[in-house]
Design a protein around this motif. Structure first.
Motif, PDB file in Angstrom:
ATOM      1  N   PRO A  93       0.302  -1.217  -0.330  1.00  0.00           N
ATOM      2  CA  PRO A  93       0.199  -0.140  -0.266  1.00  0.00           C
ATOM      3  C   PRO A  93       1.109   1.195   0.310  1.00  0.00           C
ATOM      4  O   PRO A  93       1.928   1.367   0.728  1.00  0.00           O
ATOM      5  CB  PRO A  93      -0.855   0.209   0.959  1.00  0.00           C
ATOM      6  CG  PRO A  93       0.356  -0.949   2.066  1.00  0.00           C
ATOM      7  CD  PRO A  93       0.718  -1.836   1.643  1.00  0.00           C
ATOM      8  N   ASN A  94       0.612   1.887  -0.906  1.00  0.00           N
ATOM      9  CA  ASN A  94       1.253   3.368  -0.984  1.00  0.00           C
ATOM     10  C   ASN A  94       0.788   5.037   0.363  1.00  0.00           C
ATOM     11  O   ASN A  94      -0.061   5.607  -0.294  1.00  0.00           O
ATOM     12  CB  ASN A  94       0.254   4.471  -2.162  1.00  0.00           C
ATOM     13  CG  ASN A  94       1.422   3.287  -3.411  1.00  0.00           C
ATOM     14  OD1 ASN A  94       2.758   3.021  -3.517  1.00  0.00           O
ATOM     15  ND2 ASN A  94       0.656   2.577  -4.495  1.00  0.00           N
ATOM     16  N   LEU A  95       1.076   4.652   1.385  1.00  0.00           N
ATOM     17  CA  LEU A  95       0.739   5.262   2.271  1.00  0.00           C
ATOM     18  C   LEU A  95       1.406   6.507   2.333  1.00  0.00           C
ATOM     19  O   LEU A  95       0.158   7.147   3.022  1.00  0.00           O
ATOM     20  CB  LEU A  95       1.321   4.492   3.707  1.00  0.00           C
ATOM     21  CG  LEU A  95       1.506   2.790   4.670  1.00  0.00           C
ATOM     22  CD1 LEU A  95       1.862   2.645   5.478  1.00  0.00           C
ATOM     23  CD2 LEU A  95      -0.638   3.148   4.745  1.00  0.00           C
ATOM     24  N   ILE A  96       2.126   6.704   1.561  1.00  0.00           N
ATOM     25  CA  ILE A  96       2.473   8.502   1.501  1.00  0.00           C
ATOM     26  C   ILE A  96       1.452   9.410   1.090  1.00  0.00           C
ATOM     27  O   ILE A  96       1.136  10.356   0.698  1.00  0.00           O
ATOM     28  CB  ILE A  96       3.733   8.616   0.879  1.00  0.00           C
ATOM     29  CG1 ILE A  96       5.130   7.579   1.197  1.00  0.00           C
ATOM     30  CG2 ILE A  96       4.179   9.879   0.059  1.00  0.00           C
ATOM     31  CD1 ILE A  96       6.265   8.115   1.013  1.00  0.00           C
ATOM     32  N   SER A  97       0.955   8.310  -0.247  1.00  0.00           N
ATOM     33  CA  SER A  97      -0.182   9.659  -1.113  1.00  0.00           C
ATOM     34  C   SER A  97      -1.280   9.173  -0.247  1.00  0.00           C
ATOM     35  O   SER A  97      -2.496  10.688  -0.191  1.00  0.00           O
ATOM     36  CB  SER A  97      -0.272   8.635  -1.992  1.00  0.00           C
ATOM     37  OG  SER A  97       0.942   8.255  -3.498  1.00  0.00           O
ATOM     38  N   ILE A  98      -1.804   8.027   0.753  1.00  0.00           N
ATOM     39  CA  ILE A  98      -2.707   7.956   1.365  1.00  0.00           C
ATOM     40  C   ILE A  98      -2.961   9.625   2.630  1.00  0.00           C
ATOM     41  O   ILE A  98      -4.113  10.121   2.755  1.00  0.00           O
ATOM     42  CB  ILE A  98      -2.603   7.175   2.212  1.00  0.00           C
ATOM     43  CG1 ILE A  98      -3.522   5.783   1.301  1.00  0.00           C
ATOM     44  CG2 ILE A  98      -4.545   6.599   3.368  1.00  0.00           C
ATOM     45  CD1 ILE A  98      -3.143   4.124   1.852  1.00  0.00           C
ATOM     46  N   PHE A  99      -2.256   9.290   3.340  1.00  0.00           N
ATOM     47  CA  PHE A  99      -1.234  10.422   4.438  1.00  0.00           C
ATOM     48  C   PHE A  99      -2.002  11.613   4.469  1.00  0.00           C
ATOM     49  O   PHE A  99      -1.627  12.764   4.683  1.00  0.00           O
ATOM     50  CB  PHE A  99      -0.671   9.780   5.512  1.00  0.00           C
ATOM     51  CG  PHE A  99      -1.222   8.791   6.587  1.00  0.00           C
ATOM     52  CD1 PHE A  99      -2.135   8.977   7.102  1.00  0.00           C
ATOM     53  CD2 PHE A  99      -0.868   7.261   6.042  1.00  0.00           C
ATOM     54  CE1 PHE A  99      -2.418   7.548   8.462  1.00  0.00           C
ATOM     55  CE2 PHE A  99      -1.132   6.055   6.517  1.00  0.00           C
ATOM     56  CZ  PHE A  99      -1.825   6.281   7.587  1.00  0.00           C
ATOM     57  N   LEU A 100      -0.965  12.278   3.190  1.00  0.00           N
ATOM     58  CA  LEU A 100      -0.494  12.952   1.996  1.00  0.00           C
ATOM     59  C   LEU A 100      -2.214  13.737   2.214  1.00  0.00           C
ATOM     60  O   LEU A 100      -1.891  14.335   1.624  1.00  0.00           O
ATOM     61  CB  LEU A 100       0.472  13.116   0.880  1.00  0.00           C
ATOM     62  CG  LEU A 100       0.719  14.637   0.115  1.00  0.00           C
ATOM     63  CD1 LEU A 100       1.545  15.538   1.174  1.00  0.00           C
ATOM     64  CD2 LEU A 100       1.406  14.450  -1.148  1.00  0.00           C
ATOM     65  N   GLY A 101      -2.905  13.227   0.985  1.00  0.00           N
ATOM     66  CA  GLY A 101      -4.017  13.228   0.426  1.00  0.00           C
ATOM     67  C   GLY A 101      -4.719  13.949   2.439  1.00  0.00           C
ATOM     68  O   GLY A 101      -5.874  14.796   1.883  1.00  0.00           O
ATOM     69  N   GLY A 158      -6.080  17.744   2.799  1.00  0.00           N
ATOM     70  CA  GLY A 158      -7.468  17.193   3.071  1.00  0.00           C
ATOM     71  C   GLY A 158      -7.600  18.087   3.994  1.00  0.00           C
ATOM     72  O   GLY A 158      -8.709  19.051   4.280  1.00  0.00           O
ATOM     73  N   ILE A 159      -7.316  18.136   5.350  1.00  0.00           N
ATOM     74  CA  ILE A 159      -7.484  18.625   6.897  1.00  0.00           C
ATOM     75  C   ILE A 159      -7.412  20.000   5.968  1.00  0.00           C
ATOM     76  O   ILE A 159      -8.272  21.192   6.606  1.00  0.00           O
ATOM     77  CB  ILE A 159      -6.721  18.112   7.940  1.00  0.00           C
ATOM     78  CG1 ILE A 159      -7.294  16.515   7.758  1.00  0.00           C
ATOM     79  CG2 ILE A 159      -7.155  18.965   8.657  1.00  0.00           C
ATOM     80  CD1 ILE A 159      -6.724  15.488   9.232  1.00  0.00           C
ATOM     81  N   LEU A 160      -6.089  20.196   5.785  1.00  0.00           N
ATOM     82  CA  LEU A 160      -5.858  21.695   5.308  1.00  0.00           C
ATOM     83  C   LEU A 160      -6.718  22.545   5.403  1.00  0.00           C
ATOM     84  O   LEU A 160      -7.772  23.368   5.421  1.00  0.00           O
ATOM     85  CB  LEU A 160      -4.487  22.155   5.318  1.00  0.00           C
ATOM     86  CG  LEU A 160      -3.650  21.184   6.047  1.00  0.00           C
ATOM     87  CD1 LEU A 160      -1.970  21.606   5.451  1.00  0.00           C
ATOM     88  CD2 LEU A 160      -3.392  22.251   7.204  1.00  0.00           C
ATOM     89  N   PHE A 161      -7.475  21.621   4.022  1.00  0.00           N
ATOM     90  CA  PHE A 161      -7.898  22.563   2.827  1.00  0.00           C
ATOM     91  C   PHE A 161      -9.618  22.805   3.437  1.00  0.00           C
ATOM     92  O   PHE A 161     -10.424  23.862   2.951  1.00  0.00           O
ATOM     93  CB  PHE A 161      -8.172  21.825   1.418  1.00  0.00           C
ATOM     94  CG  PHE A 161      -8.963  22.269   0.830  1.00  0.00           C
ATOM     95  CD1 PHE A 161      -8.959  23.318  -0.524  1.00  0.00           C
ATOM     96  CD2 PHE A 161     -10.697  21.058  -0.155  1.00  0.00           C
ATOM     97  CE1 PHE A 161      -9.604  23.447  -1.271  1.00  0.00           C
ATOM     98  CE2 PHE A 161     -11.090  22.110  -0.906  1.00  0.00           C
ATOM     99  CZ  PHE A 161     -11.124  22.895  -1.274  1.00  0.00           C
ATOM    100  N   LEU A 189     -13.303  18.471   8.093  1.00  0.00           N
ATOM    101  CA  LEU A 189     -12.393  16.997   8.363  1.00  0.00           C
ATOM    102  C   LEU A 189     -13.011  16.142   7.339  1.00  0.00           C
ATOM    103  O   LEU A 189     -12.580  14.936   7.056  1.00  0.00           O
ATOM    104  CB  LEU A 189     -12.965  16.924   9.447  1.00  0.00           C
ATOM    105  CG  LEU A 189     -11.836  17.439  10.636  1.00  0.00           C
ATOM    106  CD1 LEU A 189     -12.257  16.908  12.217  1.00  0.00           C
ATOM    107  CD2 LEU A 189     -10.410  17.037  10.097  1.00  0.00           C
ATOM    108  N   ALA A 190     -14.481  16.315   6.607  1.00  0.00           N
ATOM    109  CA  ALA A 190     -14.870  15.384   6.130  1.00  0.00           C
ATOM    110  C   ALA A 190     -14.843  15.240   4.620  1.00  0.00           C
ATOM    111  O   ALA A 190     -14.564  14.697   3.915  1.00  0.00           O
ATOM    112  CB  ALA A 190     -16.435  15.440   6.324  1.00  0.00           C
ATOM    113  N   GLY A 191     -15.575  16.825   3.989  1.00  0.00           N
ATOM    114  CA  GLY A 191     -15.803  17.119   2.918  1.00  0.00           C
ATOM    115  C   GLY A 191     -14.378  18.175   2.107  1.00  0.00           C
ATOM    116  O   GLY A 191     -13.970  17.719   1.372  1.00  0.00           O
ATOM    117  N   GLY A 192     -12.736  18.487   3.617  1.00  0.00           N
ATOM    118  CA  GLY A 192     -11.183  18.517   2.630  1.00  0.00           C
ATOM    119  C   GLY A 192     -10.953  17.414   2.101  1.00  0.00           C
ATOM    120  O   GLY A 192     -10.817  16.883   1.199  1.00  0.00           O
TER     121      GLY A 192
END
Length: 199
Positions: free
Chosen positions: A15-23, A27-30, A48-51
C-alpha cells in the motif's frame, strides 16, 4: 511487455501510505480553510469530511501527473474504510449517548424524534423512486447517491457490503461535496434570514 509495465507482485501488494496520508493531511488543511461568501456573516468551511474527500478526488485524477502513486491495495482500502467508519460511529456515540437519552425522555423529545424520522424517510423514498423509475439508475448507485446527499457514511459502509464493485462509492463521492457545501450554506442562510427577521 514486462520491461515496460513491470512484473513485480510485491509492489502491487504494497500500500502506498505516502499518498494516503498526504491526501488526508492536505484535505484537513483544505477543509479548515474559511471560504468567504459576500453577505454571509461567517465564512464556510468544508470540515474534516469534505476537505479530505475533495483532495482525494483531485489526487486520484491529477496525482499521476505529479509522480504520485495513488493506487491502493484492496485490503488497505477496506481496512482504512472500516476503521474510519468504526472510529466515526464510536466518537458520535460517545459524544451523544447521555444527552441523547435525556433529550428523548424529557419534554417533546419523542415528538422531535418522530418528526426527524419522517423528515428523513420521505425525501429518501421520493428521490429513490424518481431515480429508479425516471432515470433507471441501479440500486447500488441510488444507495450511494442518497448516502452522499444525506452526508451519511454509515449508509455508504452498508452499500459497500452489497457488492464488490465501487459503484456506490463513486455515486457517493460525486454527490457528497456539493451536499456538504449546501448543508453548511443552507444553515447559514437560515440563520441569516432569522437574524434579519428578528432584528
Amino acid at each position: 511487455m514486462a520491461d515496460k509495465l513491470g512484473n513485480q507482485e510485491k509492489k502491487l501488494d504494497h500500500p502506498n501510505l505516502i499518498s494516503i496520508f498526504l491526501g488526508i493531511a492536505v484535505g484537513i488543511l483544505f477543509g479548515s480553510l474559511p471560504i468567504a461568501i459576500p453577505g454571509m456573516p461567517v465564512p464556510l468551511k468544508l470540515g474534516l469530511a469534505g476537505g479530505p474527500l475533495i483532495v482525494a478526488i483531485l489526487l486520484g485524477y491529477y496525482g499521476p501527473n505529479f509522480k504520485l502513486i495513488t493506487y491502493t491495495t484492496a485490503s488497505a482500502n477496506l481496512m482504512l474504510r472500516e476503521m474510519g467508519i468504526a472510529l466515526f460511529l464510536a466518537s458520535v456515540g460517545l459524544a451523544a449517548g447521555r444527552p441523547f437519552v435525556d433529550a428523548i425522555l424529557e419534554g417533546n423529545g419523542l415528538l422531535y424524534a418522530f418528526l426527524g424520522l419522517f423528515i428523513t424517510i420521505i425525501p429518501l423514498v421520493v428521490i429513490g423512486s424518481i431515480a429508479r423509475k425516471v432515470y433507471k439508475m441501479n440500486y447500488h448507485s441510488i444507495v450511494g447517491m442518497i448516502a452522499g446527499a444525506t452526508t451519511d457514511p454509515p449508509t455508504l459502509a452498508y452499500a459497500s457490503t452489497l457488492t464488490e464493485k465501487n459503484v456506490s462509492a463513486v455515486a457517493y463521492s460525486t454527490v457528497y461535496p456539493l451536499a456538504m457545501f449546501l448543508r453548511i450554506l443552507s444553515g447559514q442562510f437560515v440563520l441569516l434570514i432569522l437574524w434579519q427577521y428578528v432584528s
